[in-house]
Design an enzyme around this catalytic site. Structure first.
Site, PDB file in Angstrom:
ATOM      1  CE  LYS B  14       4.541 -19.653   1.189  1.00  0.00           C
ATOM      2  NZ  LYS B  14       4.212 -19.366   2.557  1.00  0.00           N
ATOM      3  CE  LYS B  19      -2.475 -12.163   0.724  1.00  0.00           C
ATOM      4  NZ  LYS B  19      -1.741 -13.339   1.414  1.00  0.00           N
ATOM      5  CE  LYS B  45      -5.013 -13.580   8.093  1.00  0.00           C
ATOM      6  NZ  LYS B  45      -4.979 -13.907   6.920  1.00  0.00           N
ATOM      7  CG  ASP B 131      -2.758 -20.485  -2.120  1.00  0.00           C
ATOM      8  OD1 ASP B 131      -1.459 -20.402  -2.639  1.00  0.00           O
ATOM      9  OD2 ASP B 131      -2.602 -20.803  -0.793  1.00  0.00           O
TER      10      ASP B 131
HETATM   11  N1  LIG Z   1       8.713  -5.428   3.818  1.00  0.00           N
HETATM   12  C1  LIG Z   1       8.421  -5.509   5.256  1.00  0.00           C
HETATM   13  N2  LIG Z   1       9.345  -5.372   6.161  1.00  0.00           N
HETATM   14  C2  LIG Z   1       9.063  -5.853   7.264  1.00  0.00           C
HETATM   15  N3  LIG Z   1       7.830  -6.435   7.623  1.00  0.00           N
HETATM   16  C3  LIG Z   1       7.013  -6.904   6.740  1.00  0.00           C
HETATM   17  C4  LIG Z   1       7.295  -6.539   5.292  1.00  0.00           C
HETATM   18  N4  LIG Z   1       6.317  -6.924   4.842  1.00  0.00           N
HETATM   19  C5  LIG Z   1       5.639  -7.936   5.375  1.00  0.00           C
HETATM   20  N5  LIG Z   1       6.073  -7.647   6.795  1.00  0.00           N
HETATM   21  C6  LIG Z   1       5.410  -8.319   7.986  1.00  0.00           C
HETATM   22  O1  LIG Z   1       4.939  -9.586   7.744  1.00  0.00           O
HETATM   23  C7  LIG Z   1       3.851 -10.041   8.376  1.00  0.00           C
HETATM   24  C8  LIG Z   1       2.827 -10.496   7.634  1.00  0.00           C
HETATM   25  O2  LIG Z   1       2.373  -9.629   6.533  1.00  0.00           O
HETATM   26  P1  LIG Z   1       0.867  -9.370   6.152  1.00  0.00           P
HETATM   27  O3  LIG Z   1       0.018  -9.462   7.227  1.00  0.00           O
HETATM   28  O4  LIG Z   1       0.893  -8.049   5.552  1.00  0.00           O
HETATM   29  O5  LIG Z   1       0.827 -10.604   5.160  1.00  0.00           O
HETATM   30  P2  LIG Z   1      -0.278 -11.226   4.491  1.00  0.00           P
HETATM   31  O6  LIG Z   1       0.153 -11.384   3.020  1.00  0.00           O
HETATM   32  O7  LIG Z   1      -1.378 -10.034   4.382  1.00  0.00           O
HETATM   33  O8  LIG Z   1      -0.830 -12.127   5.243  1.00  0.00           O
HETATM   34  P3  LIG Z   1      -2.125 -13.358   5.403  1.00  0.00           P
HETATM   35  O9  LIG Z   1      -2.106 -13.910   4.026  1.00  0.00           O
HETATM   36  O10 LIG Z   1      -2.140 -13.830   6.510  1.00  0.00           O
HETATM   37  O11 LIG Z   1      -3.325 -12.095   5.317  1.00  0.00           O
HETATM   38  C9  LIG Z   1       3.496  -8.647   9.075  1.00  0.00           C
HETATM   39  O12 LIG Z   1       3.804  -8.867  10.510  1.00  0.00           O
HETATM   40  C10 LIG Z   1       4.297  -7.569   8.610  1.00  0.00           C
HETATM   41  O13 LIG Z   1       4.545  -6.486   9.428  1.00  0.00           O
HETATM   42 MG   LIG Z   2      -3.618 -10.154   4.882  1.00  0.00          MG
END
Ligand SMILES: Nc1ncnc2c1ncn2[C@@H]1O[C@H](COP(=O)(O)OP(=O)(O)OP(=O)(O)O)[C@@H](O)[C@H]1O
Ligand SMILES: [Mg+2]
Ligand code: SF4
Lengths: 508, 291
Positions: B14, B19, B45, B131
């Site tokens: 999600k 991720k 992005k 997704d």
């Molecule tokens: N285990 C964790 N502990 C603390 N913060 C976390 C952890 N996992 C993710 N985060 C934080 O959550 C936020 C979102 O994480 P991230 O960008 O990796 O998500 P994503 O799934 O890649 O998002 P997107 O779908 O927008 O690409 C970031 O600020 C990240 O630092």
């Molecule tokens: Mg991401």
């Protein structure tokens, strides 16, 4: 960069060769700037003092009038015997198949095949399929193709529509192949991927190389030469049989057995380097040498071409006799033709290497050529071997062509180019734009559909005779011209620079 | 060919679930362990590899394709922490064009130029946007690209719903020769209860949890410096967990077809857990009031 057969999609020509369809200048300049001799600089600015730069498309408001690469891929798959082609596309893409029918029947008549229509289906993608995915329909179409025709191979051609929604055609092809037991070969030819229809050649040749060529080469046939051509009569056997060689004529309508046998041949020659992806791939994957000698247009080039084949197949002992006897055979008629053609001015319009070949033929016949019109230009070939630089060869052997126009067979530009050249006749490939335009301008025209006509020693005679047949029709063409009107404003009617409307036109 | 076989992995989950953060830490841990790794961000992005490169954005494959008709794939490859290869597919601006086709074009470009073999990579990890909205986003899990998919989920129901949806996409392609599911990476798991929810979910959908990653301020601090936890706090507990996760992924060989829950089953399953959750909430409130 070698040809990558690991994945089902062929890289486009823009990407591999830097192909362009819009350019204007002299042949010598274009040859200098092409990547063969001086490499390809990354920027558009001059690479080295002698030339060698990234050839960019000339800016022009006229880029229409070309065709879709999908059509080339699909047509050339459809004319393979015992095949069914499925266009995984909206029905509009299939409009070109009416031409393919005519083409196939014509080939069948020439080759002595059963006179029947080729088989093809379209999955007829609609709005609903665009939203929910079209794979189920494709699977149904493949089963249908199998049930109806029991072909030996099924081709699945993609289209813009299936490409954008990302239908997994390769997955479907694999599943159905396992189910029905004959190869289901995917052809990735989304029209938007390349604006050069000639990319369609690469797509079908990629599919053939990956799936239809025998992978183990149990018996290497030392007397078999693959000849890749654009279609038309076999003018090669008469040239090669005296050397004790057999011709495996492929593309332009082939049987599956011929395609399979390609990997067993002693060598491959290509009759137009636009098709050389297949030859380069055969050398790379199966070790069948690709001969790189200049194409056999004109006497000296034909001599060199035969010698190259003889060298590759170990027949040097016989080749000089063949050359001498062929030259002697055509000499009297060639002299007569030169006599009658000298002082005439010809205009050539064809695709890349084929255009270069026709110019050589005309000059060999004593015809003056100051203008040529090439439908696209490849600054390199897949082998990257400078011997395949047919434009440089032409310029070095026969001198410059001051007006060398690269244009995707665009009507307005063709008009201006003809106005500038004022030729006595036009010789062109395809019977579309150029033939009709020339006729309406009152210029006798020799359209060539089957492009083997000008090849080898005999080709000089064939072309020479054909020109002599059209030249006397001056009156007829003038009649046509007097009844023709062009929908151009007067200033364009008088225009002699095909790129007059380009922002960066540097041509006077 | 004596060289080891390239392993391609796709990470889905999600939006905002972690991720990119988790993938970057896996990549960093793997290069640290001596592997040759490429992280391939499949998200318009173009921020997947930021923490591998000091917070920098890199030009994406599609940025290059936007400017030039001819692209040398090498121009889209950048080195990051420990020599990791960073690639961003990129994509159109929100609301225009077709991001799915963008992913197809970017992946094809690298495959055509045979980059994975040329760089002699051990791992390519695709970090794929939220997704699987259309065929384009499914490209990394199709035949011939990634062979293992991992989904990231927290114990939040919305994240689990998304994971269940992804399982359906994976199921569609896995029946067709595409990638199989390696398991769930449980992210932001700090309580036993969260752990139990995910354990129950994976048991019902016939998969496994590969690692439980707690939510930790170390991650946030590292991110603020433009770094992965592996780089910024190599000796932290969080880094140890990411290393163990990376090792499990490296050693992982057998993936399976998941059994996603039907929408009704999912609803009643989550309702059951919600009741327990309310019960726990009530107890803790009761305690709070009592104290
Ligand atoms: N285990 C964790 N502990 C603390 N913060 C976390 C952890 N996992 C993710 N985060 C934080 O959550 C936020 C979102 O994480 P991230 O960008 O990796 O998500 P994503 O799934 O890649 O998002 P997107 O779908 O927008 O690409 C970031 O600020 C990240 O630092
Ligand atoms: Mg991401
Ligand atoms: S451009 Fe696209 S839609 Fe048009 S014929 Fe070609 S493949 Fe079909």
């Amino acid at each position: 960069m070698p040809i990558n057969l690991k994945i089902p999609e062929a890289e486009t020509r823009e990407q591999r060769l830097g192909t362009i369809t819009q350019w204007e200048g002299s042949a010598a300049q274009l040859a200098r700037d092409s990547a063969f001799s001086y490499g390809c600089a990354k920027g558009c600015v001059t690479g080295g003092p002698e030339g060698g730069r990234r050839l960019c498309e000339q800016n022009s408001p006229f880029a229409q009038a070309s065709m879709c690469a999908e059509t080339i891929a699909v047509t050339n798959a459809t004319i393979i015997q015992d095949s069914v082609v499925i266009q995984h596309s909206p029905i509009g893409c299939a409009a070109s198949q009416s031409f393919t029918c005519r083409y196939y029947r014509d080939l069948a008549a020439q080759r002595g095949w059963a006179l029947e229509d080729p088989q093809s289906l379209c999955s007829n993608l609609t709005e609903r399929d665009m939203v929910f995915g079209g794979i189920a329909k494709l699977e149904q179409a493949i089963r249908e193709a199998w049930d109806r025709h029991h072909p030996r191979v099924i081709f699945v051609a993609t289209s813009c529509a299936s490409g954008i929604i990302g239908d997994d055609v390769d997955g479907a092809a694999q599943r159905l192949e396992a189910e029905i037991g004959v190869p289901v070969v995917t052809l990735h030819c989304e029209g938007f991927k390349s604006k050069h229809w000639s990319s369609g050649w690469d797509v079908i040749e990629h599919g053939i190389l990956r799936r239809l060529v025998k992978t183990e080469r149990r018996n290497r046939r030392q007397d078999l030469v693959n000849v890749i051509h654009l279609g038309g009569p076999d003018v090669f056997t008469p040239l090669l049989a005296p050397l004790g060689l057999r011709v495996n004529l492929v593309m332009g309508g082939s049987s599956l057995d011929r395609l399979a046998a390609m990997s067993e041949a002693a060598a491959t020659v290509t009759m137009c380097f636009v098709l050389s992806y297949l030859a380069t791939g055969l050398e790379q994957e199966y070790g069948v040498p690709e001969l790189k000698a200049p194409l056999p247009y004109g006497l000296a080039a034909t001599d060199a071409w035969l010698r190259d084949i003889a060298r590759a197949t170990g027949r040097e002992d016989r080749v000089e006799t063949v050359i001498a006897s062929e030259r002697a055979r055509i000499a009297p008629e060639l002299a007569r033709l030169r006599d009658r053609l000298s002082g005439k001015k010809g205009f050539v319009a064809a695709g890349a290497a084929f255009a270069h070949g026709l110019v050589a033929d005309l000059r060999e016949l004593g015809v003056t050529v100051d203008s040529a019109y090439s439908f696209h230009h490849d600054p390199s070939t897949d082998s990257g071997d400078p011997r395949q630089d047919s434009l440089t060869y032409l310029v070095e052997t026969w001198g410059d062509i001051p007006h060398f126009t690269v244009s995707p067979d665009q009507h307005f530009q063709a008009h201006a180019a003809l106005k500038r050249s004022k030729p006595d006749f036009v010789i062109c490939r395809h019977s579309g734009t150029m033939a009709v335009l020339a006729a309406r301008l009152g210029i006798p025209v020799l359209p060539i559909f089957y492009s083997n006509d000008g090849l080898g020693y005999e080709g000089l005679l064939t072309i020479g005779r054909a020109i002599l047949r059209v030249l006397p029709r001056q009156r007829f063409y003038q009649d046509v011209a007097s009844h023709s009107q062009f929908p151009y404003q007067p200033w364009w009617r008088d225009q002699t620079n095909p790129y007059a409307l380009s922002a960066d036109s540097s041509v006077a | 060919m004596a060289k080891s076989k390239l392993k391609q992995i796709a990470i889905y989950g999600k939006g905002g679930i972690g991720k990119s953060t988790t993938t970057s830490n896996i990549s960093a841990a793997l290069v640290d362990a001596g592997y040759k790794v490429m992280q391939f961000g499949c998200d318009p992005k173009s921020d997947s590899t930021n923490t591998l490169r000091g917070g920098d954005y890199i030009p994406s494959v599609l940025d290059l394709l936007h400017e030039n008709s001819r692209v040398d794939a090498h121009d889209a490859i950048f080195r990051g922490f420990g020599g990791v290869y960073c690639v961003e597919a990129g994509g159109p601006q929100p609301g225009v064009g077709c991001a799915g086709r963008g992913i197809i074009a970017a992946v094809q470009l690298l495959k055509q130029q045979d980059i994975f073999d040329e760089l002699d990579l051990d791992y390519v990890i695709f970090d794929v946007l939220g997704d699987v909205v259309c065929g384009g986003f499914a490209v990394p899990i199709r035949e011939g690209i990634a062979e293992h998919v991992f989904t990231i989920s927290s114990a939040d129901f919305m994240a689990i719903y998304a994971a269940n949806n992804l399982f359906r996409g994976i199921q569609t392609y896995s029946n067709k020769g595409g990638a199989l599911l390696g398991g769930v990476i449980a992210n932001s798991i700090n309580t036993d209860f969260q752990r139990e929810i995910l354990d129950d979910f994976v048991a019902r959908t016939r998969t496994q949890v590969v690692e439980y990653v707690p939510r930790s301020l170390t991650v946030t601090q590292a991110e603020l410096q433009g770094k992965t936890t592996i780089e910024a706090a190599p000796r932290s507990e969080q880094a140890r967990i990411y290393r163990r996760l990376a090792q499990r992924i490296a050693e992982h060989t057998e993936s399976t077809v998941p059994a996603p829950l039907s929408p009704q089953d999912l609803r009643s399953w989550s309702a059951g857990w919600a009741d327990q959750l309310i019960e726990i909430e009530r107890k803790s409130q009761h305690l709070a009031v009592a104290s």
